[in-house]
Design an enzyme around this catalytic site. Sequence first.
Site, PDB file in Angstrom:
ATOM      1  N   ASP A   1      33.453  46.959  47.143  1.00 58.65           N
ATOM      2  CA  ASP A   1      33.068  47.017  46.024  1.00 58.65           C
ATOM      3  C   ASP A   1      33.872  46.274  44.992  1.00 58.65           C
ATOM      4  OD1 ASP A   1      32.609  48.280  43.627  1.00 58.65           O
ATOM      5  OD2 ASP A   1      32.525  50.102  44.059  1.00 58.65           O
TER       6      ASP A   1
ATOM      7  N   LYS B   1      28.390  45.232  36.746  1.00 53.58           N
ATOM      8  CA  LYS B   1      29.143  44.717  35.598  1.00 53.58           C
ATOM      9  C   LYS B   1      29.030  43.337  35.138  1.00 53.58           C
ATOM     10  CE  LYS B   1      32.652  48.367  35.966  1.00 53.58           C
ATOM     11  NZ  LYS B   1      32.323  49.319  34.645  1.00 53.58           N
TER      12      LYS B   1
ATOM     13  N   PHE C   1      36.549  54.744  42.859  1.00 48.21           N
ATOM     14  CA  PHE C   1      35.352  54.731  42.021  1.00 48.21           C
ATOM     15  C   PHE C   1      34.224  54.061  42.445  1.00 48.21           C
ATOM     16  CE2 PHE C   1      32.750  54.527  38.365  1.00 48.21           C
ATOM     17  CZ  PHE C   1      32.378  56.011  37.962  1.00 48.21           C
TER      18      PHE C   1
END
Length: 404
Positions: A224, A253, A139
């Site tokens: 990532d 985040k 993702f």
Amino acid sequence: MNTQPSVRALHDHLLTPNYAPAQMIPVRGEGVRVWDQAGRAYWDITSGIAVTALGHAHPAMIEALTKQAHLLWHVSGWFSNEPLVALAQTLIDNTFADRAFFCNSGAEANEAALKLARRYAFEKVGEQKNKIVSTFHAFHGRTLFTVTAGGTEKYKHGFGPLPQGIQHVTYNDIAALETAIDDNTCAFIIEPIQGEGGVCSATREYLQAARSLCDKHDVLFILDEVQTGVGRTGSLYNYMQKGITPDILTTAKGLGGGFPIAAMLTTNKLAEVLSLGSHGTTYGGNPLACAVAKTVIDIVNSPEILENVKARHAQFKAGLRAIGDKLGCFTEVRGEGLLMAAELTGPLKDQALALMRKGEEHGVLFLMAGPNVMRFAPALNIKEDELTEALKAIEVTLEAALKN
Ligand code: PLP
């Protein structure tokens, strides 16, 4: 009698229907607890999907935000600003990177990383070196480029034509990577732990083999760390525990601890191809976001927090295993630091969503990572007694679900 429609009912009328939020409406948070409109308290073991790294309403973050709010909110890329440069310096001092690019979300950071990789190969080798290798179940965000790089078919469905030149391989399969990476590959993108994909860690051997293959074929290694970064696994970034160094790292985040900000970190050698005007975003480097993020990094990157992540990991793992042994509901407990997961079995198989809803009834909020995986990502400063209480609420939730 109150005849006003509830916030939750209005939500369904006013918002695009691509989310199905909980019925309870959080109105206030402090540390690892949130309260709903009725004043009911919940243990927040989600951190807003690994975002509120220092919990809710951390005093130092409030101070950083309000101090900056009285000074300067926004200037755009036509100006530099003090919080922006200070944050870049902090990230560069504490990672492999020489350069930072700031944006607003994980998807944008990955978009920037993929664009940089294509541009670098284009300038240094030629247009034919454009293949991107990614992994199934990955993702990387919801822009068209990042959703195409992601490994979930349903997220791409109906959005074509999609960007070309992206190949997927099985996660942790070195032989598949050897076949996929060639001289026409410009980038390999991977999460060190597939968060949305079920909280599955890449092995050290796999990451190190990938690094060697990237070196051999002049391929950029994009890591990532949108979900794993900012202390989540017990080091500032997960790569520091895996014996590899990426060429490009993306972080979001936890970086803003709840204030939207993301960054792409890279080296001088790569950064130079992002020449004037080649990429940008209005809010990138926003002083408010940068002031908050600098405070988050300064606090997280301390022995106090990083040691707490390791200690709470051990407590969490033992607690979940004990629940699994007692109730027979898990096939596996896994994860690193405070990104944990439990895979369901028996009557609870594929019931992760129903369990999330059941958790709300029992005063605990947690996440899922696919229909069969409970995912947990509490604040990095959660205390031992708080985690003990949250684990009790998780156990009560599972017991109640098993009785249904
Ligand atoms: N990359 C990873 C590993 C993620 O977990 C996420 C979000 O869950 C993203 C990228 C996308 O980040 P954002 O939702 O901020 O665009």
